[in-house]
Scaffold this active site. Structure first.
Site, mmCIF file in Angstrom:
data_model
loop_
_atom_site.group_PDB
_atom_site.id
_atom_site.type_symbol
_atom_site.label_atom_id
_atom_site.label_comp_id
_atom_site.label_asym_id
_atom_site.label_seq_id
_atom_site.Cartn_x
_atom_site.Cartn_y
_atom_site.Cartn_z
ATOM 1 N N GLY A 209 56.426 9.597 24.320
ATOM 2 C CA GLY A 209 56.859 8.864 25.518
ATOM 3 C C GLY A 209 57.988 9.581 26.223
ATOM 4 O O GLY A 209 58.213 10.774 26.000
ATOM 5 N N ASN A 210 58.688 8.892 27.100
ATOM 6 C CA ASN A 210 59.855 9.470 27.758
ATOM 7 C C ASN A 210 60.900 8.381 27.986
ATOM 8 O O ASN A 210 60.658 7.215 27.679
ATOM 9 C CB ASN A 210 59.461 10.187 29.059
ATOM 10 C CG ASN A 210 58.816 9.236 30.046
ATOM 11 O OD1 ASN A 210 59.453 8.307 30.532
ATOM 12 N ND2 ASN A 210 57.529 9.449 30.337
ATOM 13 N N HIS A 211 62.057 8.786 28.524
ATOM 14 C CA HIS A 211 63.205 7.864 28.590
ATOM 15 C C HIS A 211 63.190 6.925 29.792
ATOM 16 O O HIS A 211 64.157 6.204 30.007
ATOM 17 C CB HIS A 211 64.511 8.663 28.616
ATOM 18 C CG HIS A 211 64.793 9.359 27.320
ATOM 19 N ND1 HIS A 211 64.994 8.681 26.153
ATOM 20 C CD2 HIS A 211 64.876 10.674 27.009
ATOM 21 C CE1 HIS A 211 65.214 9.542 25.178
ATOM 22 N NE2 HIS A 211 65.133 10.760 25.683
ATOM 23 N N SER A 212 62.145 6.914 30.601
ATOM 24 C CA SER A 212 62.156 6.046 31.787
ATOM 25 C C SER A 212 62.250 4.574 31.370
ATOM 26 O O SER A 212 61.594 4.137 30.427
ATOM 27 C CB SER A 212 60.873 6.282 32.594
ATOM 28 O OG SER A 212 60.781 5.299 33.598
ATOM 29 N N ALA A 277 57.275 7.713 35.403
ATOM 30 C CA ALA A 277 57.384 9.008 34.717
ATOM 31 C C ALA A 277 56.124 9.154 33.864
ATOM 32 O O ALA A 277 56.077 8.707 32.718
ATOM 33 C CB ALA A 277 58.641 9.040 33.860
#
Ligand code: CTP
Length: 400
Positions: A209-212, A277
């Site tokens: 995943g990502n930090h959004s 994102a």
């Protein structure tokens, strides 16, 4: 004069701040509004109905039954009459009744019959204001689409100091004025907005995943709805959600799900804003069972996801506005301009991870907006809701 000719219902409950309400009534009447006032029985211990009826030029209603006339007061008619409802001050007790649909007095029955937007200004002692039950009730009321005017901090009637004071009448008045001055410039427009991260599953337990956080996408959806648009928000995994009940929502996990949901709504949308994102790569194979640590290293084979925005740019319909975001860590401007051209966008919003308090997870953002002629506008650090406002200002310029 935004308040000229507007019908406003003012509901007063039994808190000490009720003594300030006559000032609010005067301001509303002076601004040209018609004001009807209802009170809970205990509110008249703090401010007299005679003062309020004199200032508002209308009888003040407290009870369902009007004993002197042998008639009943019709809360449904009040619900239909008003352009706006303002309940101030609202005690912890009435807040709870409103949140749970208890209509045991005229004021709460009026609240439940309201057909126009509702503003609620709580006021109570700090411990009651901090209590999880009050916090929960405020969240419930927000989820119904009510506008909460938060209590401020300061000296309280109990002698304690802290949060719980009703917002000053001048500021409540300003919020009412702002509400009526807002132009619904996006009325009739269908806007599709994406936000948040995507999670690409490796196995039933893990993902890439990502930090959004989704805050920017949610702010855009809130602003668009406030400006009158019909909004559909496609949101990746996040615990946050928009407050405006008119925002339609679809929740997705992966880039491929987001692709499917966006594409299904491409044709019907006048404006599409991709603030999500989206993962650029996804595991080639998703294991059906938890991957066990049987070796010292693990190789993951990743394949490219569909570039949703690029696809939207290739199939852009006549008159449709397409807005992308660019998250960059180096050669920011140059890269953002390249993305704008490559994806056939009308605007690109550049945010850099190099800026303090901007980008992922923050409540603020610092953006640069570039249009198709490559004109570039640099904005200062602002709350994400104000950034959303700036983005819609730039979008509206494209219609001029
Ligand atoms: N985007 C998209 N589909 C993807 C990847 C990105 O629609 N698979 C969109 C994002 O929502 C954003 C824009 O494309 O509006 C730019 O995303 P960004 O991550 O900055 O750039 P990428 O196009 O992914 O390029 P790179 O990773 O090389 O910077």
């Amino acid at each position: 004069m935004p308040l000229q000719g507007k019908n406003i219902v003012l509901g007063i409950t039994g808190g000490i701040a009720a003594y300030k309400i006559p000032f609010l009534v005067r301001m509303l009447i002076k601004a040209g509004a018609s004001v009807r006032i209802c009170m809970t029985p205990s509110a008249k211990d703090f401010v007299t109905p005679v003062t309020l009826s004199t200032l508002s030029n209308n009888p003040v209603v407290i009870d369902f039954i009007n004993n002197s006339k042998g008639s009943w007061n019709n809360h449904v008619e009040w619900g239909l009459w008003a352009d706006l409802f303002v309940f101030a001050p609202v005690t912890a007790n009435t807040l709870s009744k409103m949140a749970h649909g208890q209509a045991d007095n005229f004021l709460t029955a009026v609240y439940m019959s309201a057909k126009a937007p509702v503003f609620i200004a709580p006021a109570m002692d700090l411990d009651m204001y901090k209590h999880p039950a009050t916090k929960k009730n405020i969240e419930i009321l927000k989820s119904y689409g009510n506008h909460i005017i938060p209590a401020t901090s300061g000296a309280l009637a109990s002698g304690l100091t802290g949060p719980g004071r009703m917002e000053e009448p001048e500021n409540i008045f300003k919020q009412i004025q702002e509400f009526f001055s807002k132009k619904k410039v996006l009325t009739g427009k269908k806007i599709l907005i994406t936000g948040g991260p995507t999670f690409e599953a490796l196995d039933p337990v893990r993902f890439i995943g990502n930090h959004s956080s989704g805050k920017m996408g949610i702010a855009l959806a809130e602003k668009a709805a406030e400006l009158g648009a019909e909004v559909h928000l496609i949101l990746g995994p996040t615990h946050l959600k928009p407050e405006n009940p008119n925002i339609k929502q679809t929740h997705i996990q992966s880039a491929s799900e987001m692709y499917r949901e966006v594409m299904a709504r491409q044709k019907e949308s006048d404006i599409i804003i991709m603030s999500a994102a989206v993962a650029d790569f996804t595991p080639e194979k998703k294991s059906n069972h938890k991957i066990k640590k049987t070796s010292n290293t693990l190789k993951l084979n990743l394949i490219k996801t569909q570039d949703i925005l690029k696809k939207l740019g290739e199939n852009k319909k006549e008159g449709q506005i397409l807005v992308g975001f660019a998250m960059e860590t180096q050669n920011e401007l140059e890269n953002a301009k390249k993305k704008l051209k490559k994806k056939n966008l009308d605007l690109i919003v550049l945010n850099s991870l190099n800026e303090k308090k901007a980008g992922f997870k923050h409540d603020t953002n610092k953006v640069t907006i570039i249009n198709a002629e490559l004109n570039t506008k640099v904005f200062p650090l602002k709350s994400k809701i104000d950034v959303a406002h700036d983005i819609f200002n730039e979008i509206l310029k494209l219609y001029e």
